[in-house]
Write an enzyme that holds these catalytic residues in place. Structure first.
Site, PDB file in Angstrom:
ATOM      1  NE  ARG A  80      33.536  45.457  44.965  1.00 30.95           N
ATOM      2  CZ  ARG A  80      33.140  44.203  44.782  1.00 30.95           C
ATOM      3  NH1 ARG A  80      32.289  43.925  43.815  1.00 30.95           N
ATOM      4  NH2 ARG A  80      33.585  43.245  45.560  1.00 30.95           N
ATOM      5  CE  LYS A 111      25.655  28.137  49.722  1.00 31.73           C
ATOM      6  NZ  LYS A 111      25.973  28.090  48.284  1.00 31.73           N
ATOM      7  N   GLY A 138      31.473  42.999  50.044  1.00 29.63           N
ATOM      8  CA  GLY A 138      30.443  43.769  49.370  1.00 29.63           C
ATOM      9  C   GLY A 138      29.196  43.984  50.215  1.00 29.63           C
ATOM     10  N   GLY A 148      34.996  37.945  48.816  1.00 28.49           N
ATOM     11  CA  GLY A 148      35.752  36.700  48.675  1.00 28.49           C
ATOM     12  C   GLY A 148      37.248  36.938  48.789  1.00 28.49           C
TER      13      GLY A 148
HETATM   14  C1  3PG Z   1      32.970  40.283  43.921  1.00 27.61           C
HETATM   15  O1  3PG Z   1      31.994  41.012  43.833  1.00 27.61           O
HETATM   16  O2  3PG Z   1      33.065  39.393  44.769  1.00 27.61           O
HETATM   17  C2  3PG Z   1      34.120  40.543  42.996  1.00 27.61           C
HETATM   18  O3  3PG Z   1      33.833  41.560  42.105  1.00 27.61           O
HETATM   19  C3  3PG Z   1      34.459  39.267  42.279  1.00 27.61           C
HETATM   20  O4  3PG Z   1      33.355  38.836  41.538  1.00 27.61           O
HETATM   21  P1  3PG Z   1      33.134  37.295  41.301  1.00 27.61           P
HETATM   22  O5  3PG Z   1      32.849  36.680  42.661  1.00 27.61           O
HETATM   23  O6  3PG Z   1      31.979  37.171  40.352  1.00 27.61           O
HETATM   24  O7  3PG Z   1      34.417  36.737  40.727  1.00 27.61           O
HETATM   25 MG    MG Z   2      32.207  37.237  45.011  1.00 27.43          MG
END
Ligand code: 3PG
Ligand code: MG
Length: 418
Positions: A60, A225, A375, A399
């Site tokens: 990232r 999940k 990720g 997400g």
């Molecule tokens: C992630 O790693 O999914 C993004 O950086 C967003 O982080 P968060 O899910 O804690 O909002």
């Molecule tokens: Mg996340």
């Protein structure tokens, strides 16, 4: 799309201007030694950053370099802000961005001035001292309750403080565009705003998947999940030709098929939903036919491959089996578009990495346009030593990419469109 881009900003000229860049530098950290909360110890580096912290995957950080270099090259004073982890609205040294500042500086080939707070005295003096072409990184946005607050006024107050550090705002935090947070949603309402190179590329790629993807279009989903993936499964089912399901979430589907899953991950309350999805999918959903079942959730646990309908009662499924990998590979061969999100097993443990590796390799050599989302899957590609360039696009958003594919309005993108 009415989004102005980094190129529009560069065309205006940024020399000597302060540009506030929202990045997603939320990288996984390895805590190597000792108690990382022990930041006050004499051995801790100056400024209170936890000792013995190593960035496990800097993908990232590298992903945001094109935007940052374009700005510094044009003489901007670049103020970078990001979250890291989920601290609870007040400073927590375990989530300091200091190690990230160091790595960012190495990758940029220039020092990054680190502010030990986000909008306080350190941030103000660090930003004030920036020369043209220099970069500052503010401390973790989530050390401030205003960043994630649901209260508009509280978020707005924090956004005012952040916006004071920029003459223009660039969003390059694709991984956070699905969050209605101050730095993502409220700051662009206060400053001339532009999409960075990473955000543009991500949206361009993902829009080909929601538009008219070349067929066959095959999606591979894993991760732990079902409940996290339910909305995207619902959204994808009408569009995809095949949906391959592995990872921890497959056991709830196997249970819905009437199989016992031993002590594998199971979301009891999702079994019925999974059964309905299988039924409605008209054969599009492909599930494991064998799994690697272990005595315990441990790297050295005894384990064997067992049929998916014969998981022994005391065993835990930690990977998909070789027959499943072969079946998934056959479904991926000949695909024209592939989206993959979520590992097939506990790939961090070598004994349970074969499923993820096998599927990743099948994706890489498919000849399809391939998108890796999220990720964990992106980290798996790198951790398993696979060639990143054999994938069409590796998204920095987990997400965020799923919510994009669900067709949701993403607050960070909506804010750039205004
Ligand atoms: C992630 O790693 O999914 C993004 O950086 C967003 O982080 P968060 O899910 O804690 O909002
Ligand atoms: Mg996340």
């Amino acid at each position: 799309m009415s989004i102005r881009t980094l190129d529009d900003l560069l065309a205006e000229g940024v020399s000597g201007r302060r540009v506030l860049v929202r990045a997603d530098l939320n990288v996984p950290l390895d805590k190597q030694t000792g108690d990382i909360n022990d930041h006050d110890s004499a051995s801790a580096p100056q400024g209170g950053a936890p000792d013995g912290v190593r960035i496990a995957d800097d993908g990232r950080i590298r992903a945001v370099l094109p935007t940052l270099s374009a700005l510094t090259g044009a003489g901007a004073k670049v103020v970078v802000c990001s979250h890291l982890g989920r601290p609870k609205g007040s400073p927590d040294p375990a989530f300091s961005l200091r190690p990230v500042a160091g790595r960012l500086g190495e990758l940029l080939g220039a020092p990054v001035h680190f502010a030990t707070d986000t909008v306080g005295d350190s941030a103000r003096s660090t930003v004030d001292a920036l020369a043209d072409g220099e970069v500052a990184l503010l401390e973790n946005l989530r050390f401030n309750a205003g960043e994630t607050s649901k209260d508009e006024a509280e978020r707005g107050g924090f956004a005012d403080q952040l916006a004071a550090f920029g003459d223009a705002y660039v969003d390059d935090a694709f991984g956070a565009v699905h969050r209605k947070h101050a730095s993502v949603y409220d700051v662009p309402a206060r400053l001339p705003h532009f999409a960075g190179r990473l955000v543009l590329r991500e949206v361009e790629v993902l829009s080909t998947l929601t538009g008219d993807p070349a067929r066959p279009y095959v999606v591979v989903l894993g991760g732990s999940k079902v409940s996290d993936k339910l909305a995207v499964i619902e959204a994808l089912l009408p569009t995809v030709d095949r949906l391959l399901i592995g990872g921890g979430m497959c056991f709830t589907f196997l249970k819905a098929q009437g199989h016992e899953v031993g002590s594998s991950l199971l979301e009891e309350d999702m079994v019925e939903t999974c059964g309905n999805l299988i039924e409605r999918s008209g054969g599009k959903i492909l599930l494991p036919v064998d799994v690697v079942a272990a005595d315990a959730f441990a790297p050295d646990a005894a384990h064997d491959t067992v049929p998916a309908d014969g998981i022994p009662s005391k065993r835990v499924g930690l990977d998909i089996g070789p027959e499943t990998v072969a079946g998934f590979a056959a479904a991926l061969k000949g695909a024209k578009t592939i989206f993959w999100n979520g590992p097939m097993g506990v790939f961090e443990m070598p004994a349970f990495a074969n499923g993820t590796r096998g599927v990743a390799e099948a994706i890489a050599k498919s000849g399809a346009f391939t998108v890796v989302g999220g990720g964990d899957s992106a980290a798996a590609v790198r951790a398993l030593g696979l060639d990143e360039s054999s994938f069409g696009h590796i998204s920095t958003g987990g997400g965020a990419s799923l919510e994009y594919l669900e067709g949701k309005t993403l607050p960070g993108i909506a804010a750039l469109e205004k």
